[in-house]
Structure formats: structure tokens, C-alpha cells
Scaffold this active site. Sequence first.
Site, PDB file in Angstrom:
ATOM      1  N   GLN A 196       0.827  -1.214   0.000  1.00 38.26           N
ATOM      2  CA  GLN A 196       0.000   0.000   0.000  1.00 38.26           C
ATOM      3  C   GLN A 196       0.857   1.259   0.000  1.00 38.26           C
ATOM      4  O   GLN A 196       0.894   2.003  -0.971  1.00 38.26           O
ATOM      5  CB  GLN A 196      -0.929  -0.012   1.207  1.00 38.26           C
ATOM      6  CG  GLN A 196      -1.894   1.154   1.259  1.00 38.26           C
ATOM      7  CD  GLN A 196      -2.956   0.948   2.334  1.00 38.26           C
ATOM      8  OE1 GLN A 196      -3.479  -0.150   2.516  1.00 38.26           O
ATOM      9  NE2 GLN A 196      -3.273   2.003   3.054  1.00 38.26           N
ATOM     10  N   ASP A 197       1.558   1.502   1.098  1.00 44.46           N
ATOM     11  CA  ASP A 197       2.483   2.632   1.159  1.00 44.46           C
ATOM     12  C   ASP A 197       3.563   2.304   2.186  1.00 44.46           C
ATOM     13  O   ASP A 197       3.459   1.308   2.904  1.00 44.46           O
ATOM     14  CB  ASP A 197       1.767   3.948   1.485  1.00 44.46           C
ATOM     15  CG  ASP A 197       1.049   3.953   2.823  1.00 44.46           C
ATOM     16  OD1 ASP A 197       0.943   2.876   3.455  1.00 44.46           O
ATOM     17  OD2 ASP A 197       0.583   5.019   3.250  1.00 44.46           O
ATOM     18  N   PRO A 198       4.628   3.091   2.270  1.00 40.16           N
ATOM     19  CA  PRO A 198       5.720   2.764   3.197  1.00 40.16           C
ATOM     20  C   PRO A 198       5.254   2.765   4.656  1.00 40.16           C
ATOM     21  O   PRO A 198       4.295   3.451   5.019  1.00 40.16           O
ATOM     22  CB  PRO A 198       6.739   3.884   2.948  1.00 40.16           C
ATOM     23  CG  PRO A 198       6.416   4.423   1.589  1.00 40.16           C
ATOM     24  CD  PRO A 198       4.925   4.286   1.458  1.00 40.16           C
TER      25      PRO A 198
END
Length: 230
Positions: free
Chosen positions: A70-72
Amino acid sequence: MGYLHVLAQRGVIHATWVSALEPVSSNLAAMGDCLRSLRSKGESFLPAPRNILRAFRYPFDSVRVLIVGQDPYPTQGHPIGLSFAVDHKVRPLPGSLQNIYTEYRSDLNLDPPQHGDISLWSERGVMLLNRTLTVRPGIPSSHRGLGWEEITQTAVRALAARDVPLIAILWGRHAQELKSVLQSDRVAILESVHPSPMSATRGFFGSKPFSKANDLLRDLGSAPIDWRLT
């Protein structure tokens, strides 16, 4: 010299990604400007600038498996630019990665390492790509909609358009939004819920993504991935 060629010359991306990312070259330049603007206003972001495009540092033609995140991780010192991976020194490991390791052990009968740096997979043909490549510390999904999605979607579309097998492992709703650009006779998709502690018990555990990916690679005439991390 074009923007992407400059990035390749500096070692920010592998030269083989230049053509694949050409449709979003201006988008990448704009994202660089955006992040510099945020930093000038005192807003920080993760991962470190040198690691934002790390997933593209490995050869385009070598990718046989794609794992989309999804994201960091929004915790300082954790993200290293590869989905689900963390810096070698991070303890305890994030819950999602702990669950990935639990399934790894169950699926492959292999012991995972004590650390969370899974970058060895990237060297063996596994692209660890987040949909969104930056995040504000402490605020998950804070850079969603900033402009990364078109860039990462273009990268995935380019991978699917090659005349070589690709296994796409899509964990969770955000990753599964990419299914529409992965439609190809040379692409096989494995999907389940996200390995997050909030959802892993609803279908991630027992999904056997690692062995299934290798079975599909063999079916498509490609070599399996060496998933060993120790």
C-alpha cells in the site's frame, strides 16, 4: 538528457526502466518538485530520498514476481523503499511482516530471518512495489492521491505488457485495484486479504502465495523463485 536518463545515470533507477517509465517521466519530475516543496515547508516524509525509487533499481526484464503493498511504513527508520521490507536493524518487526513470515514458514517449511530486510528477493526477480512511494511520518496513507498511483500503475502495466511470465501477488484492496492493468495471457494473479494483523486471519494465513507463485511460474515455462532468506 531526459529526466529518466539522469535518474538512471545517478543509479536512482536501473537503465532498463527508462523506456517503461517514459509515459510518466513528467509525473516523476513533478513528484520530485512536490517533495522538495514539502521539505522546504518543514514537512518530512519517508523513506529517505535515496530509497524512494529503490524498487526500480533492479532490472526491468528480471521481474518474475510482483508483490504490491500500500504505502511505506510510517515509522522513522523502518521503510527502505521496498514493500513490506524494513531496515535490517528494526525490532520488533511490523505486524504485517511478522504475518508474512508466519505464512512463509507454513507454506515453504523455511525459517524466516530475525531481521526484516527482504531485499534479497528483489535480487532474485521479485519486485516489492508500493502503490504510494512516500508517506508522512506517523500518518499512514497520508500521501495517497499525491500523484504516485499513476506512476506505479504505469510501471505495473509495462511489466504486464512484456512477453515473459509474471506472477502478481496482490494483498488487500489497494493492491487489487491493479487487476485491470494486469490482464494478459502471460500474467497470473494471486490475491488475498492484506497480511495486516487486522485482516490476516480472514484469508491471508493458509493462502500459500510463495509456493503457488512458483507453481505458476513453472506452468508458464519460467524458473521458480528462490525464496530463502537465511
